[in-house]
Write an enzyme that holds these catalytic residues in place. Structure first.
Site, PDB file in Angstrom:
ATOM      1  N   LYS A   9     -25.846   4.762  -9.150  1.00 52.87           N
ATOM      2  CA  LYS A   9     -25.885   4.358 -10.555  1.00 52.87           C
ATOM      3  C   LYS A   9     -25.306   2.962 -10.755  1.00 52.87           C
ATOM      4  O   LYS A   9     -25.696   2.243 -11.679  1.00 52.87           O
ATOM      5  CB  LYS A   9     -25.142   5.378 -11.410  1.00 52.87           C
ATOM      6  CG  LYS A   9     -25.806   6.746 -11.441  1.00 52.87           C
ATOM      7  CD  LYS A   9     -24.947   7.792 -12.158  1.00 52.87           C
ATOM      8  CE  LYS A   9     -25.622   9.152 -12.133  1.00 52.87           C
ATOM      9  NZ  LYS A   9     -24.774  10.204 -12.743  1.00 52.87           N
ATOM     10  N   SER A  67     -24.519   9.896  -7.236  1.00 50.87           N
ATOM     11  CA  SER A  67     -24.253   9.036  -8.396  1.00 50.87           C
ATOM     12  C   SER A  67     -23.735   7.649  -8.043  1.00 50.87           C
ATOM     13  O   SER A  67     -23.641   6.788  -8.928  1.00 50.87           O
ATOM     14  CB  SER A  67     -23.256   9.715  -9.338  1.00 50.87           C
ATOM     15  OG  SER A  67     -23.850  10.808  -9.994  1.00 50.87           O
ATOM     16  N   TYR A  76     -16.162  10.144 -13.399  1.00 47.81           N
ATOM     17  CA  TYR A  76     -16.394  11.211 -14.368  1.00 47.81           C
ATOM     18  C   TYR A  76     -15.204  11.293 -15.339  1.00 47.81           C
ATOM     19  O   TYR A  76     -14.722  10.273 -15.808  1.00 47.81           O
ATOM     20  CB  TYR A  76     -16.667  12.535 -13.644  1.00 47.81           C
ATOM     21  CG  TYR A  76     -17.724  12.400 -12.579  1.00 47.81           C
ATOM     22  CD1 TYR A  76     -19.003  11.954 -12.906  1.00 47.81           C
ATOM     23  CD2 TYR A  76     -17.455  12.678 -11.237  1.00 47.81           C
ATOM     24  CE1 TYR A  76     -19.988  11.800 -11.938  1.00 47.81           C
ATOM     25  CE2 TYR A  76     -18.436  12.532 -10.257  1.00 47.81           C
ATOM     26  CZ  TYR A  76     -19.695  12.093 -10.614  1.00 47.81           C
ATOM     27  OH  TYR A  76     -20.649  11.944  -9.655  1.00 47.81           O
TER      28      TYR A  76
END
Length: 313
Positions: free
Chosen positions: A76, A73, A249
């Site tokens: 991203k 991730s 997150y």
């Protein structure tokens, strides 16, 4: 050896990194690798690397800082920057900028919010950003890889076909997210095309040194390594702000509290962080906590900001 916080003009990063690595090496309880992605499950949670890149391209490191790992991730951030540079504020009509408070692959919020993901760093939001970059370039993952190669100076960076295949074989929830958003008209490309691009994007393999260097455009307020501007100063601020509030997150508040820097983690065990106007960092250790962030990585960044006094706060 005692290292006190120093002025930003007199910091010597190498001894600070060596002290952090020594402390991390004595720390028990390093978490567990991401076992739900078979290609990552065999990683040794005791591995540790950390790199700092300055704005002039100088890079310092310790441990496994030259060892390639699965970025997941982390990419991203770069996809977001590449799309934001192309379409500007129109992007924010399709993805939000708020912390999610839910797991990164949650379907629940999309139902309540009419197919508009909370932020670009949960899986649904990253799918939207990848979809929009795919529409504008015809090859979102290729555009990402070319950018990372140029900014890091490492032309050997590439996708890991085994990791991409592993994620594709276990990608039912991502497919569900994409189809659900498509039903609201928030996905332009065919879902199989989008998923292929997304899994390739997440499979990029790079080292701490590569990623620290590739991230320096955010510390330079949008200026790339070759001196050209990718983002406006305001857009670079936006990306850094979303990293601070959404980049780890549903642990972003704790990360801001402990580390005090914009950061983005990946379930491969890497974390990038930005000190605007000064330097960028990347740390890697595959053992994750229950929220998907590297246990040793967060601890190392916590120690870095404590020892150096470098923070956005």
């Amino acid at each position: 050896m005692v290292i006190m916080a120093a002025s930003t003009s007199s910091l010597t990063f190498q001894p600070i990194l060596e002290r952090i690595a020594e402390e991390i090496g004595r720390t028990p309880g390093r978490g567990r690798p991401a076992d739900y992605i078979p290609a990552l499950a065999a990683c040794d949670p005791r591995r540790f690397g950390m790199a700092v890149a300055e704005l002039d391209g100088s890079v310092y490191g310790v441990g496994d800082w030259r060892e390639p790992f699965s970025t997941q991730s982390i990419t991203k951030v770069f996809t977001l920057a590449l799309d934001l540079a192309r379409e500007g504020d129109e992007l924010w009509e399709h993805v939000g900028r708020e912390p999610s408070g839910n797991p990164f692959n949650s379907l629940i919020q999309l139902e309540y919010e009419n197919g508009i993901p909370r932020n670009p760093f949960i899986n649904a939001g990253a799918l939207v950003v990848t979809d929009r970059l795919q529409t504008r370039t015809g090859d979102a993952s290729g555009e990402l890889l070319a950018f990372l190669r140029a900014e890091s100076g490492n032309r050997a960076l590439d996708f890991d076909k085994d990791v991409a295949a592993s994620e594709s074989a276990h990608g039912d929830r991502n497919a569900a997210l994409a189809h659900f958003m498509a039903s609201y008209g928030n996905i332009d490309n065919p879902v199989p095309v989008l998923l292929d691009q997304y899994f390739r994007q997440c499979s990029v393999t790079a080292s701490c040194a590569d990623l620290a260097l590739a991230t320096t455009f955010l510390a330079r307020h949008g200026i790339r390594a070759d001196g050209t501007r990718l983002l406006t100063r305001s857009q670079a601020k936006q990306v850094n702000a979303v990293m601070l509030t959404c980049g780890t997150y549903d642990a972003a508040g704790d990360f801001a509290y402990r580390v005090g820097l914009p950061g983005k983690s990946g379930v491969g065990g890497g974390i990038i962080a930005v000190v605007p106007g000064r330097c960028t960092l990347c740390v890697w250790s595959p053992g994750l906590d229950e929220r998907g962030n590297s246990v040793a990585g967060v601890a190392a960044l916590d120690r870095f900001t404590t020892l150096t006094g470098l923070s956005v706060f």
